[in-house]
Design an enzyme around this catalytic site. Structure first.
Site, PDB file in Angstrom:
ATOM      1  N   ASP A 124       2.555   4.840  -0.219  1.00 27.38           N
ATOM      2  CA  ASP A 124       2.092   6.174   0.174  1.00 27.38           C
ATOM      3  C   ASP A 124       2.007   7.114  -1.019  1.00 27.38           C
ATOM      4  O   ASP A 124       2.582   6.842  -2.077  1.00 27.38           O
ATOM      5  CB  ASP A 124       3.098   6.819   1.150  1.00 27.38           C
ATOM      6  CG  ASP A 124       3.234   6.038   2.433  1.00 27.38           C
ATOM      7  OD1 ASP A 124       2.272   5.349   2.822  1.00 27.38           O
ATOM      8  OD2 ASP A 124       4.317   6.126   3.060  1.00 27.38           O
ATOM      9  N   ARG A 172       0.852  -1.191   0.000  1.00 30.03           N
ATOM     10  CA  ARG A 172       0.000   0.000   0.000  1.00 30.03           C
ATOM     11  C   ARG A 172       0.885   1.238   0.000  1.00 30.03           C
ATOM     12  O   ARG A 172       1.061   1.898   1.022  1.00 30.03           O
ATOM     13  CB  ARG A 172      -0.938  -0.042   1.210  1.00 30.03           C
ATOM     14  CG  ARG A 172      -2.043  -1.073   1.029  1.00 30.03           C
ATOM     15  CD  ARG A 172      -2.812  -1.315   2.292  1.00 30.03           C
ATOM     16  NE  ARG A 172      -1.975  -1.931   3.320  1.00 30.03           N
ATOM     17  CZ  ARG A 172      -2.410  -2.388   4.482  1.00 30.03           C
ATOM     18  NH1 ARG A 172      -3.702  -2.289   4.775  1.00 30.03           N
ATOM     19  NH2 ARG A 172      -1.588  -2.921   5.352  1.00 30.03           N
ATOM     20  N   ARG A 197      10.759   4.397   4.825  1.00 31.76           N
ATOM     21  CA  ARG A 197      11.021   5.838   4.918  1.00 31.76           C
ATOM     22  C   ARG A 197      11.595   6.220   6.279  1.00 31.76           C
ATOM     23  O   ARG A 197      12.410   7.141   6.383  1.00 31.76           O
ATOM     24  CB  ARG A 197       9.750   6.625   4.606  1.00 31.76           C
ATOM     25  CG  ARG A 197       9.347   6.492   3.131  1.00 31.76           C
ATOM     26  CD  ARG A 197       7.983   7.081   2.832  1.00 31.76           C
ATOM     27  NE  ARG A 197       7.894   8.468   3.273  1.00 31.76           N
ATOM     28  CZ  ARG A 197       6.753   9.137   3.394  1.00 31.76           C
ATOM     29  NH1 ARG A 197       5.596   8.530   3.118  1.00 31.76           N
ATOM     30  NH2 ARG A 197       6.751  10.377   3.788  1.00 31.76           N
TER      31      ARG A 197
END
Lengths: 265, 265
Positions: A58, A56, A204
């Site tokens: 971002d 999924r 991240r």
């Protein structure tokens, strides 16, 4: 598509430029990868299709090898026509690279055994307009050996709960990071990550922490401390999304063998 | 800036992503490279600055090494602060890579002795969203040896009047093409062109013709026929702009030596 109405299921290998998507997951009123794919499939198959994704991603995150699946009630199309049919209907910033028919039970996220992400950093002093959408501009000095030392500490099976954002709590934050390595390529630095799964914004947060380590603001040892304590506050900020790309998703069996799988870059 | 009010003149090496510019040249009501640079300089220098460019790139054409010049009445700035001052004020899709002070008579187009353009082609069967802004997608077969043969015929001093679009008549269409070569790089094909000057859309007409030759629809000999007759209709269509990039502009003397010249990709 309810299980009862499901007649055929497909897996697709998908590439997209995340710049103009509000991420993968469907959200009312926003342009998302899932939303665009579902709208396109609904129009082609003349029925509702629910799309699932392996990752999924971002908003702003790109993909060269996202895997999605969908089932449809009745779509009398030979499987080798699925790629051109979809690419003829999809917008320019998303393309289907391969398609395969799969059993109805297939789930691209739960069945994945390995996902590969790459984070790209552009290191010159002045920003480059032609790299701005696909690489983080990092003009300062960066100790690559120190960065590699910290990356080694991340490899293995760990409880990564410190390395997630709070938006999506999970039952277990234990993941196995198979690969975590840095690759220098001229003015670019590529950080590669392969794991059996990733937590919300895990890559991240790792990258944001590695950059703080590489510039000397954090010690490589914070990795071990955070893995032990689970404390998010020990780590660096979440790195911006546009340097990140979902490169590959692997399954126990090759999904697209013999289906003329295409690469993107 | 009139010659009388001109106190200091600068040359800049500029990179931009042409996607969201209506070309280089200023046009009322449209976002252009010249317009954006002039507005930025007017604000920084508190006076009108007229910007000249070495190449008047079309809408959608990119640059890694465009050279522009401007003069201003009074801007008390050390030359090594010009790059950061401009980059702090310019939008993300344009950046200044180097700056040098030049004599008031300097003209980036008339004084240029060599310009280098590159045209990039992406050859895989399926389009790639991550390459779509910077490379032409050409999925069909292409005979690269035949393409190279045609490129050899273009090298040298010729009257290129067949290789221009009619928008901008010039007194002489004689130009010297120093280099015209093809470079294969994985799924990409790079076509390189270096000349003492280029006519309006000359590279794009050459590329459009080379693609027709490479796919077998035109013979390499049309190059010689068009050079001899000056007939535009013998040639192929004008290739799309987004594969094209102005790579470098050269002068008799190095403009930016010692000024910390930056590269972009």
């Amino acid at each position: 598509m309810s299980a009862a109405g499901c007649k055929r299921c497909f897996a697709l290998k998908v590439a997209y430029d995340g710049t103009h998507f509000h991420g993968f997951q469907k959200q009312p009123g926003l342009r998302t990868v899932q939303g665009v794919l579902e709208a396109c499939l609904a129009s082609l198959t003349r029925g509702a299709c629910s799309v699932q994704g392996a990752g999924r991603t971002d908003a702003g995150v790109h993909a060269k090898g996202q895997v999605v699946s969908f089932c449809c009630g009745d779509w009398p199309i030979p499987v080798d026509r699925v790629v051109p049919a979809l690419n003829g209907a999809l917008p320019e910033d998303i393309a289907v690279l391969a398609a395969a028919e799969v059993p109805p039970g297939f789930h691209p996220r739960y069945d994945a055994v390995r996902k590969v992400y790459r984070y790209t950093i552009f290191r010159r002093a002045v920003r480059c307009p032609l790299a701005r959408l696909y690489a983080l501009h990092f003009p300062g000095p960066l100790d690559v050996a120190r960065l590699a030392e910290a990356m080694d500490l991340l490899v293995g099976k760990h409880d990564f709960r410190a390395f997630q954002n709070t938006g999506r709590p999970v039952e277990s934050a234990v993941r196995t990071l198979f690969t975590c390595r840095v690759q220098e390529d001229g003015d670019f630095l590529h950080l590669w990550f392969a794991a059996d799964g990733f937590l919300y914004q895990m890559v991240r947060i790792i990258v944001g922490t590695l950059l703080e380590i590489g510039r000397g603001r954090l010690a490589p040892a914070v990795i071990g401390e955070a893995l032990k304590s689970g404390e998010r506050r020990l780590l660096g900020p979440t790195a911006p999304p546009h340097g990140l790309c979902l490169e590959e998703v692997h399954y126990r069996q090759e999904l697209f063998t013999g289906s003329g799988e295409e690469r993107c870059l």
